[in-house]
Design an enzyme around this catalytic site. Structure first.
Site, PDB file in Angstrom:
ATOM      1  N   CYS A 163       8.125  27.103   8.646  1.00 35.41           N
ATOM      2  CA  CYS A 163       9.162  28.192   7.774  1.00 35.41           C
ATOM      3  C   CYS A 163       8.275  29.474   7.460  1.00 35.41           C
ATOM      4  CB  CYS A 163       9.142  27.454   6.128  1.00 35.41           C
ATOM      5  SG  CYS A 163       9.968  25.772   6.402  1.00 35.41           S
ATOM      6  N   HIS A 303       7.026  31.509  -2.143  1.00 34.15           N
ATOM      7  CA  HIS A 303       7.850  30.722  -1.147  1.00 34.15           C
ATOM      8  C   HIS A 303       8.485  29.786  -1.917  1.00 34.15           C
ATOM      9  CE1 HIS A 303       8.217  28.392   2.480  1.00 34.15           C
ATOM     10  NE2 HIS A 303       7.816  27.328   1.845  1.00 34.15           N
ATOM     11  N   GLU A 314       1.144  26.499  -4.806  1.00 35.63           N
ATOM     12  CA  GLU A 314       1.402  27.853  -4.588  1.00 35.63           C
ATOM     13  C   GLU A 314       1.090  28.523  -5.728  1.00 35.63           C
ATOM     14  OE1 GLU A 314       4.377  31.289  -2.943  1.00 35.63           O
ATOM     15  OE2 GLU A 314       5.228  29.250  -3.552  1.00 35.63           O
ATOM     16  N   LYS A 334      14.702  31.696  -3.324  1.00 35.78           N
ATOM     17  CA  LYS A 334      15.229  30.498  -2.616  1.00 35.78           C
ATOM     18  C   LYS A 334      16.130  29.690  -3.654  1.00 35.78           C
ATOM     19  CE  LYS A 334      11.855  29.671   0.887  1.00 35.78           C
ATOM     20  NZ  LYS A 334      10.835  30.725   0.590  1.00 35.78           N
ATOM     21  N   HIS A 339      16.701  27.345   1.253  1.00 36.51           N
ATOM     22  CA  HIS A 339      15.684  27.605   1.923  1.00 36.51           C
ATOM     23  C   HIS A 339      16.195  27.698   3.638  1.00 36.51           C
ATOM     24  CE1 HIS A 339      11.888  27.626   3.861  1.00 36.51           C
ATOM     25  NE2 HIS A 339      11.475  26.292   3.387  1.00 36.51           N
ATOM     26  N   PHE A 400       5.428  23.859   7.654  1.00 37.20           N
ATOM     27  CA  PHE A 400       4.880  22.511   8.189  1.00 37.20           C
ATOM     28  C   PHE A 400       3.981  22.835   9.149  1.00 37.20           C
ATOM     29  CE2 PHE A 400       8.610  19.495   6.791  1.00 37.20           C
ATOM     30  CZ  PHE A 400       8.351  19.707   5.528  1.00 37.20           C
TER      31      PHE A 400
END
Length: 413
Positions: A163, A303, A314, A334, A339, A400
């Site tokens: 991502c 994010h 985060e 998002k 996403h 990831f």
């Protein structure tokens, strides 16, 4: 080092197939989440996504583009076409080796892969594979097709950091121009992951929201009741250009790429570091690369996918870097778009650029009860968009594998 400016933008997204529609829906907080129509999802734990609607590839691409490109490549080609037209540069006046393509994707041609395997199984395992099967599934094919379509013969490669892929691409593109290796680079990212395997796989990871009764309210970053992210799809493209080249041709300059950074969590295959160690360092390094202080950043597009662990780590990281800064507004787009995996960074960089241009920070929708564990000093924009001066904006993406990618854009002065 040479300065890097942004002279073109293009978007194919769930809440708008062009820049104007997209931006209008973002600042108005219009969710794109709805029941899945691309396949029968009744047996899936998650039965909704942020799908692109009213997309007819034949209206934008020729037959060969469609035949050779998976849906993710088609999105990329259309968004690239918009950005190139927006930039208005003329390849006839340049060497084709001065224009490159650096593009990101997390999954590539997932839809083609699934379709071909279904056909293989349905025909009693007779190996009648489409000759375009392999090229269409390759993750690098979107960048290749953009280059082929327009004759760009400069640097051409694809970044794959889950991502964080398109933030990685933007950083690499900016550096190639900084180093004098290119005059213009088409960059961004694309993904088309609204497929059975993707939805089923992310369900198995327990990463997706299962709020099937109210999809439009499912993505709720930092909210106490968040339960996972909403899958999205699409492409975002930016034209990055060396400043002197842009100036000499009289280009409209939207913003400047100030700095960027990448780090690794080195912690877990899917989870972010609980203390946000990698994210913290990436944000600090991006500020250093940009030559900016934390007080210079007015808008941080987080994010924040709406997962319980990811949002918390985060938020902890942002607070560690910025503290109780009254100049920083945090928003999570998002919540509106879903996403877009490997396209997320590009879409969110475009939002940051538009915020600089118009002095508007979009809202984080659906966030009604901020999790009490989120640091109270963060100014999270909820409810409606706010109008305020934005001189510089930071955009975070985490993928990831522990990949952290941070990009900073600032007003062009």
């Amino acid at each position: 080092m040479k300065r890097v400016v942004i002279t073109g933008l293009g978007v194919v997204a769930p809440n708008g197939n062009n820049l104007n529609d997209f931006w209008t829906n973002v600042i108005n907080g219009k969710s794109a989440a709805a029941p899945i129509t691309r396949f029968n999802a009744e047996n899936f734990k998650t039965r909704f996504a942020s799908q692109i609607s009213n997309f007819d590839a034949t209206q934008h691409l020729d037959r060969n583009d469609i035949k050779r490109g998976d849906l993710y490549s088609q999105y990329a080609l259309v968004a690239a076409g918009q950005a190139i037209a927006d930039s208005g540069f003329d390849l006839a006046t340049m060497s084709p080796f001065d224009v490159g393509v650096i593009f990101g994707s997390a999954q590539g041609g997932m839809q083609t892969f699934e379709e071909q395997l279904r056909e293989y199984n349905a025909t009693d395992h007779q190996p009648h594979f489409n000759p375009f099967f392999i090229p269409k599934t390759l993750i690098n094919m979107a960048s290749g097709l953009i280059s082929i379509k327009y004759g760009f013969m400069g640097v051409n490669f694809t970044t794959v950091t889950a991502c964080a892929s398109s933030n990685t691409a933007i950083m690499d593109a900016a550096n190639y121009i900084r180093w004098g290796k290119a005059k213009i680079i088409i960059t961004g990212g694309s993904d088309a992951p609204v497929t059975e395997a993707s939805i089923g796989g992310y369900n198995a990871l327990k990463a997706l929201s299962t709020r099937n009764d109210a999809p439009e309210k499912a993505s709720r970053p930092f909210d106490a009741d968040r339960d996972g992210f909403v899958m999205g799809e699409g492409a975002g493209v930016l034209v990055l250009e060396e400043y002197e080249h842009a100036r000499k041709r009289g280009a409209t300059i939207y913003a400047e790429v100030a700095g960027a950074a990448m780090t690794s969590d080195a912690y877990h295959i899917t989870a972010t570091h609980p203390e946000g160690r990698g994210a913290i360092q990436a944000m600090k390094l991006a500020l250093e690369d940009a030559g900016l202080n934390k007080e210079d950043i007015n808008f941080l597009n987080a994010h924040a996918t709406s997962t319980p662990v990811g949002d918390q780590s985060e938020a902890n990281g942002i607070y560690e870097v910025y503290g109780d800064s009254k100049k920083l507004f945090v928003s999570a787009s998002k919540s509106i778009t879903g996403h877009l995996l490997g396209a997320a960074g590009a879409i969110e960089a475009i939002i940051a650029v538009k915020s600089l241009m118009h002095g508007i920070i979009p809202p984080t929708i659906n966030t009604e009860n901020i999790d009490p564990a989120i640091p109270a000093g963060l100014q999270i924009v909820t409810g409606d968009a706010i109008e305020t001066n934005v001189n510089a904006a930071m955009s975070n993406t985490f993928g990831f594998g522990g990949h952290n990618g941070v990009v900073i854009v600032k007003k062009f002065l």
